[in-house]
Design an enzyme around this catalytic site. Structure first.
Site, PDB file in Angstrom:
ATOM      1  N   GLN A  74       0.776  -1.251   0.000  1.00 22.85           N
ATOM      2  CA  GLN A  74       0.000   0.000   0.000  1.00 22.85           C
ATOM      3  C   GLN A  74       0.806   1.299   0.000  1.00 22.85           C
ATOM      4  OE1 GLN A  74      -3.440   2.322   2.565  1.00 22.85           O
ATOM      5  NE2 GLN A  74      -3.021   0.246   3.106  1.00 22.85           N
ATOM      6  N   GLY A 304      -8.057  20.672  18.854  1.00 21.84           N
ATOM      7  CA  GLY A 304      -7.723  22.092  18.913  1.00 21.84           C
ATOM      8  C   GLY A 304      -8.251  22.731  20.185  1.00 21.84           C
ATOM      9  N   GLY A 305      -8.312  24.028  20.176  1.00 21.07           N
ATOM     10  CA  GLY A 305      -8.743  24.746  21.372  1.00 21.07           C
ATOM     11  C   GLY A 305     -10.258  24.896  21.478  1.00 21.07           C
ATOM     12  N   GLN A 306     -11.004  24.395  20.494  1.00 25.93           N
ATOM     13  CA  GLN A 306     -12.459  24.531  20.512  1.00 25.93           C
ATOM     14  C   GLN A 306     -13.057  23.178  20.871  1.00 25.93           C
ATOM     15  OE1 GLN A 306     -13.656  27.522  20.094  1.00 25.93           O
ATOM     16  NE2 GLN A 306     -12.047  28.576  18.934  1.00 25.93           N
TER      17      GLN A 306
HETATM   18  N1  COA Z   1      11.970 -10.406  -8.717  1.00 28.93           N
HETATM   19  C1  COA Z   1      12.624 -11.158  -7.821  1.00 28.93           C
HETATM   20  N2  COA Z   1      12.515 -10.990  -6.495  1.00 28.93           N
HETATM   21  C2  COA Z   1      11.681 -10.025  -6.073  1.00 28.93           C
HETATM   22  C3  COA Z   1      10.965  -9.196  -6.953  1.00 28.93           C
HETATM   23  C4  COA Z   1      11.138  -9.418  -8.337  1.00 28.93           C
HETATM   24  N3  COA Z   1      10.502  -8.702  -9.238  1.00 28.93           N
HETATM   25  N4  COA Z   1      10.219  -8.331  -6.231  1.00 28.93           N
HETATM   26  C5  COA Z   1      10.464  -8.596  -4.938  1.00 28.93           C
HETATM   27  N5  COA Z   1      11.344  -9.620  -4.832  1.00 28.93           N
HETATM   28  C6  COA Z   1      11.896 -10.197  -3.619  1.00 28.93           C
HETATM   29  C7  COA Z   1      12.768  -9.239  -2.862  1.00 28.93           C
HETATM   30  O1  COA Z   1      14.009  -9.091  -3.477  1.00 28.93           O
HETATM   31  C8  COA Z   1      12.826  -9.918  -1.508  1.00 28.93           C
HETATM   32  O2  COA Z   1      13.804 -10.937  -1.530  1.00 28.93           O
HETATM   33  P1  COA Z   1      15.006 -11.051  -0.456  1.00 28.93           P
HETATM   34  O3  COA Z   1      14.401 -10.904   0.892  1.00 28.93           O
HETATM   35  O4  COA Z   1      15.523 -12.423  -0.722  1.00 28.93           O
HETATM   36  O5  COA Z   1      15.971 -10.007  -0.722  1.00 28.93           O
HETATM   37  C9  COA Z   1      11.477 -10.626  -1.429  1.00 28.93           C
HETATM   38  O6  COA Z   1      10.887 -10.502  -2.722  1.00 28.93           O
HETATM   39  C10 COA Z   1      10.525 -10.083  -0.409  1.00 28.93           C
HETATM   40  O7  COA Z   1      10.511  -8.675  -0.356  1.00 28.93           O
HETATM   41  P2  COA Z   1      10.040  -7.948   0.989  1.00 28.93           P
HETATM   42  O8  COA Z   1      10.021  -6.499   0.775  1.00 28.93           O
HETATM   43  O9  COA Z   1      10.878  -8.457   2.117  1.00 28.93           O
HETATM   44  O10 COA Z   1       8.538  -8.477   1.114  1.00 28.93           O
HETATM   45  P3  COA Z   1       7.777  -9.072   2.389  1.00 28.93           P
HETATM   46  O11 COA Z   1       6.460  -9.506   1.874  1.00 28.93           O
HETATM   47  O12 COA Z   1       8.554 -10.093   3.112  1.00 28.93           O
HETATM   48  O13 COA Z   1       7.597  -7.817   3.361  1.00 28.93           O
HETATM   49  C11 COA Z   1       6.858  -5.578   3.900  1.00 28.93           C
HETATM   50  C12 COA Z   1       6.602  -6.862   3.094  1.00 28.93           C
HETATM   51  C13 COA Z   1       5.824  -4.575   3.480  1.00 28.93           C
HETATM   52  C14 COA Z   1       6.708  -5.893   5.385  1.00 28.93           C
HETATM   53  C15 COA Z   1       8.287  -5.085   3.607  1.00 28.93           C
HETATM   54  O14 COA Z   1       8.440  -4.955   2.213  1.00 28.93           O
HETATM   55  C16 COA Z   1       8.602  -3.755   4.272  1.00 28.93           C
HETATM   56  O15 COA Z   1       8.848  -3.684   5.475  1.00 28.93           O
HETATM   57  N6  COA Z   1       8.601  -2.664   3.496  1.00 28.93           N
HETATM   58  C17 COA Z   1       8.969  -1.355   3.964  1.00 28.93           C
HETATM   59  C18 COA Z   1       7.869  -0.721   4.775  1.00 28.93           C
HETATM   60  C19 COA Z   1       6.566  -0.656   4.047  1.00 28.93           C
HETATM   61  O16 COA Z   1       6.446  -0.103   2.978  1.00 28.93           O
HETATM   62  N7  COA Z   1       5.541  -1.189   4.706  1.00 28.93           N
HETATM   63  C20 COA Z   1       4.181  -0.962   4.314  1.00 28.93           C
HETATM   64  C21 COA Z   1       3.690  -1.835   3.290  1.00 28.93           C
HETATM   65  S1  COA Z   1       2.084  -1.303   2.883  1.00 28.93           S
END
Ligand code: COA
Length: 483
Positions: A74, A304-306
């Site tokens: 998101q 706020g203050g209201q």
């Molecule tokens: N091709 C190959 N690999 C891909 C890829 C692609 N096109 N797109 C993503 N990947 C891989 C990444 O390289 C990563 O691999 P690695 O861990 O081996 O390096 C893997 O997919 C997972 O990516 P990640 O970002 O760790 O996803 P997740 O699902 O485990 O975590 C979040 C999701 C949101 C928790 C994490 O991305 C995060 O903390 N993001 C920053 C904060 C954020 O934006 N949070 C709000 C989200 S709404």
């Protein structure tokens, strides 16, 4: 004047013809071209003349900016969707066969992209690339060379692990802006993965939301995800603007904790006030409940203050949204007294001043509620607004979805989608008077892969065939997966 403008026009057209993405490339050319003055320094005589086209017919605000969109879920997609609405060409890179995880999350139509995905990815193009495959890396490098901004919100370190370090990107394209959402900025939690509610808790929102007697609460508004996406978008636009002057890109970081805290700044204000005395506008003060060391949850108190509170309206027994937010703004106190049938409160020293009213807010709001309960929230709205009394109906999502004025302004839009059919979405909430706003459906997974290889990267057919044949752009076959 008109004559001058006519003369200048062919030169601009010529420049545009040479370099189709003129906004971005013109200043680059100037920078590397003998240090000529750029149009961003305020002194140049090369500033563009005002457009002669009618308002709304000279493109979008960010036309010419190309985004390499590595975002998912998101926070990042909110940012790039907004930039797409404002005119950027957003190329979303997705993992072959899977795509953005939200495509399949909270599905309401079998086998179709979810609303979670479609509502966050309008106006973008999708290309599938395995970023860890050598041929995938080759395509990404080419995209880096042709894009202006890379936006990502992977877990900390993931982009580096793909080989896309700042140094690598900057070497390929010194003008590229690399923009990231992370959960936390540098510090003890910088390596953590973070989702919306974690950010709401770590950014100070949850501890200050809810009722005093109850536990901390998260809010429905996605201030951690969408809120941080908005912050990032502003950072990107600022970096683009600075790049006109400097000719170089920079990194932009929006940490979700910081974004939430920024939206909670009035609570940090109160934290400093509480050290000097009670927060008199909190109803806790009027109720005689002592304050602790940190800002308490304040229920529906106005920030706020209201003083304000949420009050029941006619029908509340069966309609969970039959409520109104009522603010007892000091300048309209007399009108409020007349309205609720308490004219003596206008002059009674126990009620006549804001200070005198503070300890009695509970009683005052109970009396106002006796009145609001006799009216629907829309009746209260109409009566009070005529008297300049600030009130706000508690609108349900159903009411918002059906509100004609929001449809008219494009804030709520109906979009058609090839696999899921028609659905409602929130359109661009930012309205520009000289920039067309259109909401186009989200892309199917990899829908624009060929188009981007051919038209954006201009790769020869033989190279495209080689890359595709390598499997870098497609999901691994079932046997490969199992192996
Ligand atoms: N091709 C190959 N690999 C891909 C890829 C692609 N096109 N797109 C993503 N990947 C891989 C990444 O390289 C990563 O691999 P690695 O861990 O081996 O390096 C893997 O997919 C997972 O990516 P990640 O970002 O760790 O996803 P997740 O699902 O485990 O975590 C979040 C999701 C949101 C928790 C994490 O991305 C995060 O903390 N993001 C920053 C904060 C954020 O934006 N949070 C709000 C989200 S709404």
């Amino acid at each position: 004047m008109a004559k001058k403008q006519k003369k200048a026009k062919p030169a601009r057209v010529k420049a545009a013809a040479k370099k189709p993405r003129k906004v971005v490339n013109l200043s680059s050319k100037k920078k590397t071209n003998g240090g000529k003055k750029t149009s961003g320094n305020g002194k140049s005589n090369t500033l563009p003349r005002p457009s002669t086209k009618p308002y709304g017919q000279d493109g979008k605000a960010l036309t010419g900016v190309r985004i390499l969109d590595f975002t998912h879920v998101q926070s990042g997609p909110t940012c790039t969707q907004l930039l797409a609405w404002l005119g950027c060409d957003v190329i979303k890179v997705e993992r072959p066969g899977i795509g953005d995880i939200t495509r399949g999350q909270l599905r309401d139509v079998p086998n179709a992209d979810s609303l979670y995905f479609t509502m966050l990815n309008h106006n973008k193009r999708s290309i599938t690339i395995d970023s860890k495959h050598p041929q995938g890396k080759r395509v990404l490098d080419e995209l880096i060379k042709t894009c202006d901004v890379l936006v990502e919100n992977f877990a900390p370190g993931a982009l580096d692990r793909m080989g896309l370090t700042w140094e690598h990107i900057h070497k390929l394209n010194p003008r590229m802006i690399v923009a990231s959402v992370k959960g936390f900025g540098p510090g003890p939690y910088e390596d953590c993965k973070v989702y919306e509610n974690v950010a709401q808790c770590a950014g100070g929102s949850a501890s200050t939301t809810g009722f005093r007697e109850g536990p901390p609460l998260v809010t429905g508004a996605q201030i951690g995800d969408s809120g941080t996406g908005l912050h990032l978008a502003l950072g990107i636009v600022s970096a683009l603007y600075q790049r006109i002057r400097t000719g170089r890109g920079q990194r932009v970081l929006a940490a979700m904790q910081d974004g939430v805290l920024n939206l909670c700044r009035v609570k940090l204000r109160d934290q400093q006030r509480i050290e000097k005395g009670p927060l008199t506008e909190y109803s806790q003060y009027g109720e005689g409940v002592p304050f602790g060391k940190s800002v308490p949850r304040a229920g529906n108190d106005s920030g706020g203050g209201q003083p304000g509170w949420i009050l029941k309206c006619k029908g509340w027994e069966s309609d969970p949204d039959a409520y109104i937010y009522f603010i007892t703004q000091a300048p309209v106190w007399e009108a409020i007294c007349d309205l609720i049938g308490e004219p003596t409160w206008k002059t009674d020293p126990d009620y006549a001043t804001p200070k005198a009213r503070l300890p009695k807010l509970k009683k005052i709001f109970a009396r106002i509620e006796d009145w609001t309960m006799t009216k629907t929230k829309f009746e209260v709205m109409e009566i009070c607004n005529n008297l300049d009394i600030p009130v706000g109906p508690i609108l349900s999502m159903k009411e918002i979805a059906e509100e004609p004025s929001l449809r008219k302004t494009g804030t709520v839009v109906e979009v058609d989608h090839p696999t899921r059919g028609k659905y409602l979405t929130v359109g661009n909430p930012i309205k520009l008077s000289d920039s067309i706003s259109e909401v186009k459906r989200s892309p199917l997974l990899g829908e624009h892969t060929d188009e981007i290889l051919k038209d954006v990267l201009r790769l020869p057919a033989k190279d495209i065939a080689e890359i595709k044949g390598s499997g870098a752009l497609s999901a691994p076959k079932k046997e490969e997966k199992a192996a």
